[in-house]
Design a protein around this motif. Structure first.
Motif, mmCIF file in Angstrom:
data_model
loop_
_atom_site.group_PDB
_atom_site.id
_atom_site.type_symbol
_atom_site.label_atom_id
_atom_site.label_comp_id
_atom_site.label_asym_id
_atom_site.label_seq_id
_atom_site.Cartn_x
_atom_site.Cartn_y
_atom_site.Cartn_z
ATOM 1 N N UNK A 1 -5.697 1.920 -6.436
ATOM 2 C CA UNK A 1 -7.095 1.665 -6.048
ATOM 3 C C UNK A 1 -7.271 1.997 -4.577
ATOM 4 N N UNK A 2 -8.307 2.780 -4.289
ATOM 5 C CA UNK A 2 -8.523 3.310 -2.951
ATOM 6 C C UNK A 2 -8.936 2.196 -1.991
ATOM 7 N N UNK A 3 -8.353 2.196 -0.783
ATOM 8 C CA UNK A 3 -8.635 1.154 0.202
ATOM 9 C C UNK A 3 -9.322 1.717 1.442
ATOM 10 N N UNK A 4 -8.811 2.812 1.980
ATOM 11 C CA UNK A 4 -9.365 3.316 3.240
ATOM 12 C C UNK A 4 -8.977 4.768 3.432
ATOM 13 N N UNK A 5 -9.709 5.422 4.356
ATOM 14 C CA UNK A 5 -9.355 6.781 4.750
ATOM 15 C C UNK A 5 -9.535 6.907 6.256
ATOM 16 N N UNK A 6 -8.698 7.740 6.848
ATOM 17 C CA UNK A 6 -8.833 8.011 8.279
ATOM 18 C C UNK A 6 -9.928 9.045 8.493
ATOM 19 N N UNK A 7 -10.258 9.262 9.759
ATOM 20 C CA UNK A 7 -11.083 10.420 10.107
ATOM 21 C C UNK A 7 -10.283 11.684 9.821
ATOM 22 N N UNK A 8 -10.990 12.802 9.738
ATOM 23 C CA UNK A 8 -10.299 14.074 9.526
ATOM 24 C C UNK A 8 -9.522 14.455 10.786
ATOM 25 N N UNK A 50 -3.875 -0.946 9.330
ATOM 26 C CA UNK A 50 -4.946 -1.743 8.738
ATOM 27 C C UNK A 50 -6.226 -0.928 8.559
ATOM 28 N N UNK A 51 -6.676 -0.273 9.633
ATOM 29 C CA UNK A 51 -7.980 0.395 9.594
ATOM 30 C C UNK A 51 -7.876 1.915 9.563
ATOM 31 N N UNK A 52 -6.679 2.430 9.748
ATOM 32 C CA UNK A 52 -6.442 3.878 9.846
ATOM 33 C C UNK A 52 -7.165 4.502 11.047
ATOM 34 N N UNK A 53 -7.469 3.671 12.031
ATOM 35 C CA UNK A 53 -8.037 4.176 13.286
ATOM 36 C C UNK A 53 -6.905 4.667 14.187
ATOM 37 N N UNK A 100 -3.882 0.802 -2.857
ATOM 38 C CA UNK A 100 -2.918 -0.169 -3.387
ATOM 39 C C UNK A 100 -1.875 0.600 -4.191
ATOM 40 N N UNK A 138 0.811 -1.215 0.000
ATOM 41 C CA UNK A 138 0.000 0.000 0.000
ATOM 42 C C UNK A 138 0.845 1.266 0.000
ATOM 43 N N UNK A 181 -6.829 14.138 5.899
ATOM 44 C CA UNK A 181 -6.966 12.729 6.296
ATOM 45 C C UNK A 181 -5.775 11.941 5.765
#
Lengths: 383, 64
Positions: free
Chosen positions: A129-136, A168-171, A124, A109, A119
């Protein structure tokens, strides 16, 4: 053709005679007497004929040199030289929505940050290709680093602290204490257990424990906004504005060690390779310094624009500028220009995947992937 | 897609484990936020109620 090394080494050949050894799956050439190669029973075989190394592997499993046969069975030696490098545009990400200030990659990634969107985006890296985004984060993000499991991110006065983020989750996993109010963080440097941040406001370096983001040590003020930090096993090296010098601190407790001479203008980026530091300045130069005493080694002539980001890879330095629209590479050895790629708008963030790809954050809001292409020239010499 | 408590969103579920997915709410479409002048919206997930909601946060002062 011989079955074993023992057989071939016992054989007396004629000069330039070829033979194949089944045991090593290699074709050898018999050299004139006096060969200086060192026998290793793979590439070079000592014969019983005079004691010199005589059989030299030319093709097959142990191919020591570049030999080529043409259709008439004539043998050539192929000499290949690197002629020049070039940077080719490959692809770009979907729009980020603002200037992309920094990015990192791992095996699969790319993670990138910047302004306006505020954010972390994850995609990938082979096709964006878009996978995830964090909170602002509520403000622009300026610096991003990663280890195997987490991202570490810093940003503007509306961010004011460093955050540790799960890849993994951008948390968000943890955050540091507030750096200052007002404040902004630009510089970020990681080692195995700690990371070091610095910026505008207190103008100090803060050493944080990666595990829980607690503060371990704080340096004295740098004397101006800190823009970039790098380090080695024992020291960190800090650059920024107003003070316009490289300052060296002990990593353990962030005590001040020494500083360079003034560069007369802000310094925006610093990287280290062994015992050599490379900086990019508002004086529009790339400069080399010794990491031991911070003495100047050499510098480019003025490049016509502020050097905003600088990364190192192998024999090369890559930079982006504040307004100039290129990614430009220089030879580390003599700081001569190696190659460049010119875009329609300027680049900010810069990241290198060693020897293969350059990722650059376009100011209009996407990440460009450039391929580092090596152009070779060769000639064939009959032997 | 999977929305996590703090507001991160994973669009490609193949990239996270079952355990990670259990800490998120799966939806096909995100709810539309209200438009509030001077605020930006940040989606959140309430795992207890399994509901998504928006926080409305003052838009920060422009920075350098």
């Amino acid at each position: 053709m011989y079955a074993t090394l023992t057989e071939i080494k016992a054989a007396t050949g004629r000069e330039d005679e070829l033979c194949t050894c089944i045991e090593t799956n290699t074709t050898y050439k018999y050299l004139a007497a006096g060969s200086s190669y060192t026998a290793d029973d793979k590439f070079y075989l000592v014969t019983g004929n005079g004691g010199d190394t005589r059989w030299v592997g030319i093709s097959g499993k142990y191919n020591v040199e570049n030999y080529i046969r043409d259709i008439n069975n004539t043998l050539y030696e192929s000499n290949v030289y690197l002629q020049y490098n070039k940077l080719d545009f490959i692809s770009e990400s979907e729009p980020y929505g603002g200037t992309v200030y920094d990015m990192v990659t791992d095996d699969e990634y790319i993670y990138y940050i910047g302004a306006t969107t505020n954010r972390i985006y994850k995609a990938y890296k082979h096709n964006f290709q878009f996978v995830a985004q964090s909170a602002s984060f509520g403000g622009a993000l300026y610096g991003l680093r990663a280890d195997s499991t987490h991202l570490y991110v810093v940003g503007s006065n509306n961010v004011q602290r460093a955050y540790k983020i799960l890849k993994t989750t951008l948390a968000t996993s943890a955050s540091s204490a507030v750096y200052g109010s007002p404040s902004a963080l630009f510089g970020i440097y990681l080692d195995d257990t700690h990371f070091y941040v610095g910026g505008y406001g207190p103008n100090t370096v803060v050493k944080l424990l990666k595990s829980n983001m607690s503060t371990v040590a704080t340096s004295a003020s740098y004397g101006g906004t800190i823009r970039s930090i790098t380090g080695d096993d024992t020291y960190i090296y800090v650059v920024g504005l107003t003070t316009n010098r490289v300052r060296k601190y002990l990593k353990s407790n962030l005590s001040y060690v020494t500083q360079s001479g003034s560069y007369g203008a802000g310094i925006y980026c610093i990287e280290i390779d062994g015992t050599t530091l490379y900086i990019g300045t508002d004086g529009e130069k790339v400069c080399k310094l010794s990491s031991s005493d911070l003495s100047a080694i050499s510098e480019t002539s003025a490049l016509g624009d502020t050097v905003y980001r600088l990364k190192l890879d192998g024999d090369y330095i890559y930079i982006t500028f504040s307004d100039d629209t290129t990614v430009t590479s220089f030879l580390k050895s003599d700081l001569s220009v190696d190659t460049y790629y010119e875009n329609d708008s300027s680049y900010s963030g810069l990241y290198i995947e060693s020897g293969y790809f350059v990722y650059a954050g376009d100011d209009t809001g996407s990440v460009h992937k450039l391929a580092l292409t090596k152009m070779y020239t060769s000639y064939l010499k009959p032997i | 897609m999977w929305v996590f408590e703090g507001g991160s969103i994973v669009y490609d579920g193949r990239t996270i484990s079952e355990e990670a997915r259990a800490g998120a709410i799966e939806v096909d479409v995100l709810p539309e936020p209200e438009v509030r002048e001077g605020y930006y919206s940040q989606i959140r997930a309430n795992l207890e109620t399994q509901e998504l909601y928006y926080d409305y946060i003052p838009i920060p002062i422009p920075e350098e």
